[in-house]
Design a protein around this motif. Structure first.
Motif, PDB file in Angstrom:
ATOM      1  N   UNK A  76       7.079 -10.342   1.153  1.00 12.46           N
ATOM      2  CA  UNK A  76       6.229  -9.734   2.172  1.00 12.46           C
ATOM      3  C   UNK A  76       6.318 -10.525   3.472  1.00 12.46           C
ATOM      4  N   UNK A  77       6.086  -9.830   4.592  1.00 12.33           N
ATOM      5  CA  UNK A  77       6.102 -10.462   5.910  1.00 12.33           C
ATOM      6  C   UNK A  77       4.780 -10.141   6.621  1.00 12.33           C
ATOM      7  N   UNK A  78       3.788 -11.012   6.483  1.00 16.00           N
ATOM      8  CA  UNK A  78       2.468 -10.728   7.048  1.00 16.00           C
ATOM      9  C   UNK A  78       2.391 -11.023   8.538  1.00 16.00           C
ATOM     10  N   UNK A  79       1.529 -10.264   9.204  1.00 17.95           N
ATOM     11  CA  UNK A  79       1.148 -10.562  10.591  1.00 17.95           C
ATOM     12  C   UNK A  79      -0.195 -11.282  10.557  1.00 17.95           C
ATOM     13  N   UNK A  80      -0.417 -12.161  11.517  1.00 17.71           N
ATOM     14  CA  UNK A  80      -1.645 -12.957  11.520  1.00 17.71           C
ATOM     15  C   UNK A  80      -2.533 -12.580  12.704  1.00 17.71           C
ATOM     16  N   UNK A  81      -3.764 -13.072  12.651  1.00 16.46           N
ATOM     17  CA  UNK A  81      -4.736 -12.896  13.718  1.00 16.46           C
ATOM     18  C   UNK A  81      -4.964 -11.420  14.031  1.00 16.46           C
ATOM     19  N   UNK A  82      -5.173 -10.649  12.988  1.00 16.82           N
ATOM     20  CA  UNK A  82      -5.527  -9.240  13.115  1.00 16.82           C
ATOM     21  C   UNK A  82      -6.941  -9.050  12.565  1.00 16.82           C
ATOM     22  N   UNK A  83      -7.689  -8.130  13.135  1.00 15.89           N
ATOM     23  CA  UNK A  83      -9.012  -7.803  12.613  1.00 15.89           C
ATOM     24  C   UNK A  83      -8.835  -6.864  11.422  1.00 15.89           C
ATOM     25  N   UNK A  84      -8.994  -7.386  10.229  1.00 17.88           N
ATOM     26  CA  UNK A  84      -8.821  -6.587   9.018  1.00 17.88           C
ATOM     27  C   UNK A  84     -10.137  -6.519   8.241  1.00 17.88           C
ATOM     28  N   UNK A  85     -11.250  -6.547   8.968  1.00 20.44           N
ATOM     29  CA  UNK A  85     -12.551  -6.483   8.308  1.00 20.44           C
ATOM     30  C   UNK A  85     -12.756  -5.151   7.607  1.00 20.44           C
ATOM     31  N   UNK A  86     -12.079  -4.106   8.098  1.00 21.94           N
ATOM     32  CA  UNK A  86     -12.168  -2.788   7.466  1.00 21.94           C
ATOM     33  C   UNK A  86     -10.763  -2.244   7.270  1.00 21.94           C
ATOM     34  N   UNK A  87     -10.491  -1.735   6.073  1.00 25.51           N
ATOM     35  CA  UNK A  87      -9.189  -1.121   5.805  1.00 25.51           C
ATOM     36  C   UNK A  87      -9.399   0.256   5.179  1.00 25.51           C
ATOM     37  N   UNK A  88      -8.503   1.143   5.489  1.00 24.80           N
ATOM     38  CA  UNK A  88      -8.517   2.499   4.926  1.00 24.80           C
ATOM     39  C   UNK A  88      -7.344   2.617   3.969  1.00 24.80           C
ATOM     40  N   UNK A  89      -7.628   2.781   2.692  1.00 27.57           N
ATOM     41  CA  UNK A  89      -6.571   2.844   1.679  1.00 27.57           C
ATOM     42  C   UNK A  89      -6.154   4.273   1.354  1.00 27.57           C
ATOM     43  N   UNK A  90      -6.625   5.251   2.111  1.00 24.01           N
ATOM     44  CA  UNK A  90      -6.293   6.641   1.822  1.00 24.01           C
ATOM     45  C   UNK A  90      -5.582   7.328   2.970  1.00 24.01           C
ATOM     46  N   UNK A  99      -7.912   8.974  -1.777  1.00 28.97           N
ATOM     47  CA  UNK A  99      -8.592   7.750  -1.377  1.00 28.97           C
ATOM     48  C   UNK A  99      -7.754   6.501  -1.648  1.00 28.97           C
ATOM     49  N   UNK A 100      -6.746   6.628  -2.481  1.00 28.11           N
ATOM     50  CA  UNK A 100      -5.823   5.535  -2.798  1.00 28.11           C
ATOM     51  C   UNK A 100      -4.421   6.126  -2.865  1.00 28.11           C
ATOM     52  N   UNK A 101      -3.387   5.345  -2.548  1.00 26.02           N
ATOM     53  CA  UNK A 101      -2.030   5.908  -2.501  1.00 26.02           C
ATOM     54  C   UNK A 101      -1.333   5.959  -3.849  1.00 26.02           C
ATOM     55  N   UNK A 102      -2.097   6.238  -4.909  1.00 23.47           N
ATOM     56  CA  UNK A 102      -1.495   6.431  -6.230  1.00 23.47           C
ATOM     57  C   UNK A 102      -2.324   7.432  -7.017  1.00 23.47           C
ATOM     58  N   UNK A 103      -1.670   8.048  -7.987  1.00 23.72           N
ATOM     59  CA  UNK A 103      -2.349   8.956  -8.904  1.00 23.72           C
ATOM     60  C   UNK A 103      -1.933   8.638 -10.320  1.00 23.72           C
ATOM     61  N   UNK A 104      -2.535   9.346 -11.269  1.00 27.21           N
ATOM     62  CA  UNK A 104      -2.229   9.131 -12.679  1.00 27.21           C
ATOM     63  C   UNK A 104      -1.064  10.026 -13.075  1.00 27.21           C
ATOM     64  N   UNK A 105      -0.023   9.416 -13.606  1.00 25.86           N
ATOM     65  CA  UNK A 105       1.191  10.122 -13.997  1.00 25.86           C
ATOM     66  C   UNK A 105       0.955  10.943 -15.261  1.00 25.86           C
ATOM     67  N   UNK A 106       1.780  11.972 -15.490  1.00 27.01           N
ATOM     68  CA  UNK A 106       1.667  12.732 -16.733  1.00 27.01           C
ATOM     69  C   UNK A 106       2.151  11.903 -17.916  1.00 27.01           C
ATOM     70  N   UNK A 348       7.537   5.425   0.757  1.00 26.11           N
ATOM     71  CA  UNK A 348       6.904   6.346  -0.187  1.00 26.11           C
ATOM     72  C   UNK A 348       5.605   6.874   0.406  1.00 26.11           C
ATOM     73  N   UNK A 349       5.340   8.124   0.177  1.00 19.61           N
ATOM     74  CA  UNK A 349       4.049   8.695   0.572  1.00 19.61           C
ATOM     75  C   UNK A 349       3.012   8.503  -0.524  1.00 19.61           C
ATOM     76  N   UNK A 350       3.504   8.375  -1.762  1.00 23.81           N
ATOM     77  CA  UNK A 350       2.583   8.335  -2.902  1.00 23.81           C
ATOM     78  C   UNK A 350       3.296   7.696  -4.079  1.00 23.81           C
ATOM     79  N   UNK A 351       2.511   7.180  -5.008  1.00 17.64           N
ATOM     80  CA  UNK A 351       3.058   6.583  -6.228  1.00 17.64           C
ATOM     81  C   UNK A 351       2.276   7.105  -7.428  1.00 17.64           C
ATOM     82  N   UNK A 352       2.866   6.962  -8.603  1.00 16.97           N
ATOM     83  CA  UNK A 352       2.218   7.380  -9.845  1.00 16.97           C
ATOM     84  C   UNK A 352       2.220   6.223 -10.828  1.00 16.97           C
ATOM     85  N   UNK A 353       1.099   6.054 -11.547  1.00 20.08           N
ATOM     86  CA  UNK A 353       1.005   5.022 -12.577  1.00 20.08           C
ATOM     87  C   UNK A 353       0.897   5.678 -13.948  1.00 20.08           C
ATOM     88  N   UNK A 354       1.705   5.210 -14.892  1.00 22.94           N
ATOM     89  CA  UNK A 354       1.660   5.713 -16.257  1.00 22.94           C
ATOM     90  C   UNK A 354       1.139   4.667 -17.221  1.00 22.94           C
TER      91      UNK A 354
END
Length: 410
Positions: A76-90, A99-106, A348-354
């Motif tokens: 990973x390559x992080x950026x620093x000194x950003x205001x990340x007090x609030x994040x939107x995971x959706x 609301x989250x970038x994953x769903x339940x796989x079949x 990726x726009x979305x991921x699936x977890x099995x």
């Protein structure tokens, strides 16, 4: 150095003892901090045949090992000194917010893992604001899954094309009438993969009880009681079958399915269409030209062709080629929120977890699925903050480097 007797009033604030939790399930789930922790609980509580059905893959299980390794081999390559007090995971996936970038796989045979099965998965997904996918080989009917998700649930139906086209499309019609909004057409199962663990364990429908099966189940009374006192296990889309899972796949599924069949399915389905099991850039481009709404890069969790391409490695090029016109989704090997964040960054726009979902299910039914979703959600939000981003839209390829391990020889 001067010493003195400690004053109890000074010690009290430093010795805040944790109150014991007498609820064993809540206690063990709260102590699970990673998906690997849930896996360890699941293995202790689930008979070997059922656990191995979830855990196992095809042949030497090289594909799943490589897929997981690929996620470990990133930087990973992080950026620093950003205001990340609030994040939107959706964000929006196939026209609706998640609301989250994953769903339940079949997943097939789900009630063998835990008696609550797909009902636990669908209800937990609805509560979390993510989609739940029901397999053709699921053990709960489309109608019951729709009821479990309630009015807020978002359900997708995964289709294997059978040799009996009429029967296949009858299932699709039921899913549409039950309010499922997306059809996942799985295209990487012309025949069953060689799932050797299942053969060695005698994993069949119905399960074949041996002395070893019974002995292995004795230390797991909760699973055994649930299995015997709930609805008999069966595939909700089938009448009955006697034989191994692999034999069922070989009997049911059609090795003659082509792009023409996919075009025909697309004409029948009123909602969004996603093709699952894409493993080459050329196929991704051809599907995009066909006008599908999304493709899922997947090698079936390593359960079909062993030594298949690694979906995460394919992702950057596929996203470059078709990502502007077609949503690119990804599964296989995801075991952490960091894996999901890396996938979004690379296109990726979305991921699936099995398996990650099934580990939670085996560890504690609906509560265990909630815990699995919660763990991944926490990891996603934390990883985003540490990278210096506040929304999924801010993630981009510069945040991730895929380190090389498997390089083709010249």
């Amino acid at each position: 150095m001067q010493r003195r007797f400690p004053n109890p009033r000074d010690l009290a604030p430093l010795m805040n003892f944790k109150k014991p939790d007498l609820n064993a399930k809540r206690r063990r789930l709260s102590e699970a901090l990673t998906i690997a922790d849930l896996r360890a609980i699941a293995q202790r509580r689930t008979p070997k045949a059922a656990f191995d059905y979830t855990e196992g893959a095809a042949e030497a299980e090289i594909s799943i090992t490589r897929a997981r390794q690929a996620f470990e081999d990133i930087e990973f390559h992080p950026a620093i000194l950003r205001d990340v007090s609030r994040v939107d995971t959706g964000w929006e996936v196939l026209g609706k917010r998640v609301e989250l970038p994953f769903g339940i796989a079949p997943t097939g045979f789900t009630r063998m893992m835990h008696a609550e099965g797909e009902v636990a998965g669908a209800s937990a997904a609805a509560a979390a604001g993510i989609p739940f996918s029901l397999s053709t080989m699921g053990t709960t009917s489309v109608e019951d899954v729709a009821a479990a998700g309630g009015p807020t649930g978002r359900n997708w139906f995964q289709l294997y094309m059978w040799k009996d086209r009429e029967r296949s499309m009858a299932l699709v019609d039921r899913a549409a009438k039950a309010g499922f909004d997306t059809l996942l057409v799985t295209v990487d199962v012309p025949v069953a993969g060689a799932r050797l663990r299942d053969k060695r364990n005698g994993f069949s429908i119905p399960p074949q009880l041996t002395a070893g099966t019974v002995i292995n189940a004795i230390p797991r009374p909760e699973w055994w009681i649930n299995f015997l006192t709930t609805e008999p296990l069966a595939f909700a889309s089938l009448s009955k079958w006697s034989g191994t899972v692999g034999e069922l796949l070989d009997t049911m599924f059609d090795p003659t399915v082509t792009y023409d069949d996919l075009r025909w399915i697309k004409e029948q389905w009123p909602g969004k269409l996603v093709v699952k099991g894409v493993q080459t850039v050329d196929d991704a481009k051809r599907l995009a030209a066909l006008g599908v709404d999304g493709i899922t890069l997947s090698n079936h969790g390593g359960r079909q062709l062993d030594r298949a391409p690694i979906p995460f490695h394919l992702l950057p090029e596929v996203a470059r080629e078709v990502g502007k016109d077609t949503e690119v989704h990804l599964d296989t090997g995801i075991m952490s929120g960091a894996d999901i964040v890396a996938s979004i960054a690379l296109g990726a726009r979305f991921t699936l977890i099995g398996r990650a979902y099934l580990y939670g299910l085996m560890a504690g039914g609906r509560d265990g699925v909630d815990r699995a979703i919660g763990i991944l959600g926490e990891q996603i939000a934390r990883t985003m903050r540490l990278l210096g981003v506040t929304s999924l839209d801010e993630l981009e390829p510069g945040h991730v480097t895929q380190l090389q391990r498997l390089v083709p020889r010249g």
